[in-house]
Design a protein around this motif. Structure first.
Motif, PDB file in Angstrom:
ATOM      1  N   ARG A 190       3.190 -11.833  16.078  1.00  0.00           N
ATOM      2  CA  ARG A 190       3.629 -10.523  16.550  1.00  0.00           C
ATOM      3  C   ARG A 190       2.526  -9.455  16.462  1.00  0.00           C
ATOM      4  O   ARG A 190       2.636  -8.392  17.023  1.00  0.00           O
ATOM      5  N   TYR A 247     -14.151  -1.208   9.061  1.00  0.00           N
ATOM      6  CA  TYR A 247     -13.815  -0.284  10.158  1.00  0.00           C
ATOM      7  C   TYR A 247     -15.076   0.439  10.651  1.00  0.00           C
ATOM      8  O   TYR A 247     -15.274   0.634  11.835  1.00  0.00           O
ATOM      9  N   VAL A 253       0.850  -1.204   0.000  1.00  0.00           N
ATOM     10  CA  VAL A 253       0.000   0.000   0.000  1.00  0.00           C
ATOM     11  C   VAL A 253       0.880   1.246   0.000  1.00  0.00           C
ATOM     12  O   VAL A 253       0.652   2.203  -0.746  1.00  0.00           O
ATOM     13  N   PRO A 274      -8.851 -12.819   4.502  1.00  0.00           N
ATOM     14  CA  PRO A 274      -8.524 -11.568   3.820  1.00  0.00           C
ATOM     15  C   PRO A 274      -9.781 -10.822   3.368  1.00  0.00           C
ATOM     16  O   PRO A 274     -10.704 -11.439   2.840  1.00  0.00           O
ATOM     17  N   HIS A 295      -9.097  -4.706  -0.125  1.00  0.00           N
ATOM     18  CA  HIS A 295      -8.725  -3.404   0.437  1.00  0.00           C
ATOM     19  C   HIS A 295      -9.887  -2.409   0.345  1.00  0.00           C
ATOM     20  O   HIS A 295     -10.098  -1.619   1.261  1.00  0.00           O
TER      21      HIS A 295
HETATM   22  N1  UDP Z   1      -5.428  -5.186   4.644  1.00  0.00           N
HETATM   23  C1  UDP Z   1      -6.409  -5.456   3.702  1.00  0.00           C
HETATM   24  N2  UDP Z   1      -7.171  -6.567   3.867  1.00  0.00           N
HETATM   25  C2  UDP Z   1      -7.024  -7.427   4.922  1.00  0.00           C
HETATM   26  C3  UDP Z   1      -6.027  -7.132   5.883  1.00  0.00           C
HETATM   27  C4  UDP Z   1      -5.244  -6.004   5.712  1.00  0.00           C
HETATM   28  O1  UDP Z   1      -6.604  -4.690   2.750  1.00  0.00           O
HETATM   29  O2  UDP Z   1      -7.743  -8.418   5.001  1.00  0.00           O
HETATM   30  C5  UDP Z   1      -4.590  -3.976   4.481  1.00  0.00           C
HETATM   31  C6  UDP Z   1      -4.910  -2.904   5.495  1.00  0.00           C
HETATM   32  O3  UDP Z   1      -6.045  -2.167   5.098  1.00  0.00           O
HETATM   33  C7  UDP Z   1      -3.603  -2.090   5.502  1.00  0.00           C
HETATM   34  C8  UDP Z   1      -2.542  -3.161   5.253  1.00  0.00           C
HETATM   35  O4  UDP Z   1      -3.211  -4.293   4.698  1.00  0.00           O
HETATM   36  O5  UDP Z   1      -3.596  -1.153   4.460  1.00  0.00           O
HETATM   37  C9  UDP Z   1      -1.811  -3.566   6.525  1.00  0.00           C
HETATM   38  O6  UDP Z   1      -0.869  -2.587   6.796  1.00  0.00           O
HETATM   39  P1  UDP Z   1      -0.146  -2.393   8.202  1.00  0.00           P
HETATM   40  O7  UDP Z   1       0.883  -1.335   8.009  1.00  0.00           O
HETATM   41  O8  UDP Z   1      -1.124  -2.145   9.288  1.00  0.00           O
HETATM   42  O9  UDP Z   1       0.527  -3.803   8.521  1.00  0.00           O
HETATM   43  P2  UDP Z   1       1.669  -4.631   7.751  1.00  0.00           P
HETATM   44  O10 UDP Z   1       0.993  -5.434   6.710  1.00  0.00           O
HETATM   45  O11 UDP Z   1       2.631  -3.636   7.159  1.00  0.00           O
HETATM   46  O12 UDP Z   1       2.288  -5.468   8.818  1.00  0.00           O
END
Ligand code: UDP
Length: 403
Positions: free
Chosen positions: A222, A288, A26, A278, A281
């Motif tokens: 984590r 939310y 993203v 999943p 996006h």
């Molecule tokens: N995300 C998504 N669908 C999901 C889970 C996560 O689109 O089912 C997206 C979420 O909206 C965010 C990203 O994945 O934009 C997760 O980013 P974050 O920096 O919180 O965590 P990372 O993946 O870098 O550990």
């Protein structure tokens, strides 16, 4: 300015939410788009992991993606890319001979390694965004850390050689200083949020009468999802819904998913706990908006886009006080920070918010303002450009004179 973004593993063309995709995909996509909006040319270099994908893809947002042949044209776990970085770097070096760039911005240490090798021949300045450091991962994971053993040593060398380092949070800047990187060679440039995609208005995912907590992220230990599951036992009439990809791509067979469900069973909350798998996006904003409170309780988090997205949807966030969450969530204003990943502490932080709709609305409104004004991607791109100008002021003057 001609900007070469190097993101060997995280392609901006891949949707987040899968087992191996997330914030970095993203970040690279949204930052590249915002830099194009600001009048710059951006080419993103990412490893070719599909034999059928075109070598060059021009995106609707105006940046170009170049798929670099390095290693098998198939998905590889992040930690297995290291042996192919030489090939990746050789491609970059050749490509930059024919398509010169003004500067290179590398994302994650492996991209930086390839970028620094290739940039040397062209005397190009390299900026690095680490998106997390090996020292922090090692501190928390200990022997379970799957990163290559060389990671910490390489990161230190990369940081010391780079023209500039962009730290994702004040925490990461402090960690870099502890690694010996002079503070004046580091700028804090956070991640961002798309305020149109993540807004308070629009539909919300269906829910029942119970209070709803939402957590989001790849199903990794984590991420600390178990803290929320355990906290549920102290939050009657409340459900927890988790969105995110399993590491094995099979939500029912995923080790962490199974562990979370077992913990839910042990705490007598299995009927109030659900893992969605999943979520696309574009579907995230609806999720939310269906929440009363969004919970982010990782052990560590280099930045964390999820809290910002939730905030832009006007939701208060209860988070552990780690990494980027310490910068984005303002305790007692936009949500609550808890200082230990302790389920009792989390339940204690969440309870007043569930009991008081006005408090949720007030903190949600403050969260929305903070995310929208402070962290929209155009603002993040402006801060990134500020760092670019510090190391390559002549490029910017040239770019401005041709406009
Ligand atoms: N995300 C998504 N669908 C999901 C889970 C996560 O689109 O089912 C997206 C979420 O909206 C965010 C990203 O994945 O934009 C997760 O980013 P974050 O920096 O919180 O965590 P990372 O993946 O870098 O550990």
């Amino acid at each position: 300015m001609k900007i070469a973004m190097v993101s060997a593993h995280a392609s901006p063309l891949v949707e987040p939410g899968g087992s191996a995709t997330g914030g970095r995909n993203v970040h690279v996509a949204a930052l590249s788009a915002a830099l194009v909006r600001a009048g710059h040319q951006v080419t993103v270099y990412t490893r070719r992991d599909d034999p059928h994908i075109r070598t060059e893809v021009a995106t609707r947002e105006g940046y170009l993606v170049v798929h670099v042949p390095a290693g098998p044209a198939a998905p590889l776990p992040r930690d297995q890319i290291l042996p192919h970085l030489g090939e990746f770097g050789t491609f970059l070096q050749r490509h930059w001979s024919m398509h010169p760039a003004d500067l290179v911005h590398a994302h994650y240490w492996m991209s930086a390694l390839a970028a620094e090798l290739a940039a040397r021949a062209h005397r190009l300045p390299v900026l690095v965004s680490f998106h997390g450091l090996g020292t922090v991962a090692r501190r928390h994971h200990g022997l379970a850390d799957t990163s290559p053993r060389s990671r910490i040593r390489f990161e230190r060398l990369i940081a010391l050689r780079a023209a500039h380092v962009l730290a994702a949070s004040s925490d990461e800047a402090a960690e870099l200083a502890r690694m010996g990187v002079p503070r004046f060679r580091t700028s804090v440039v956070p991640g961002g949020v798309d305020p149109v995609a993540f807004a308070p208005t629009g539909g919300a995912a269906a829910r029942g009468a119970r209070y709803r907590l939402v957590s989001v992220g790849r199903l990794l230990r984590r991420k600390g999802f178990d803290v929320g599951v355990r906290a549920l036992a102290e939050l009657p009439d409340t459900e927890l819904v988790i969105a995110g990809g399993a590491v094995g791509d099979d939500i029912d067979d995923d080790g962490e998913g199974r562990r979370l469900r077992r913990i839910a069973g042990e705490h007598g909350v299995a009927d109030r706990f659900r893992i969605l798998g999943p979520v696309s996006h574009v579907g995230m904003a609806r999720l939310y908006r269906s929440a009363d409170v969004v919970l982010c309780t990782p052990w560590f988090e280099p930045f964390g886009l999820v809290p910002l997205e939730a905030m832009a949807c006007r939701r208060p966030v209860v988070a552990t006080a780690v990494g980027g969450l310490r910068d984005t969530v303002v305790d007692g204003v936009t949500g609550r920070l808890v200082y230990t990943p302790d389920p009792h502490e989390v339940a204690r932080a969440v309870r007043p918010l569930l009991a008081d709709a006005t408090l949720r609305e007030t903190w949600g409104a403050a969260a929305d303002d903070r995310a929208r004004d402070g962290y929209n991607w155009d603002k993040v791109a402006a801060a990134t450009l500020h760092a670019y100008r510090r190391i390559a002021p002549q490029c910017d003057a040239a770019a401005l004179s041709t406009r």
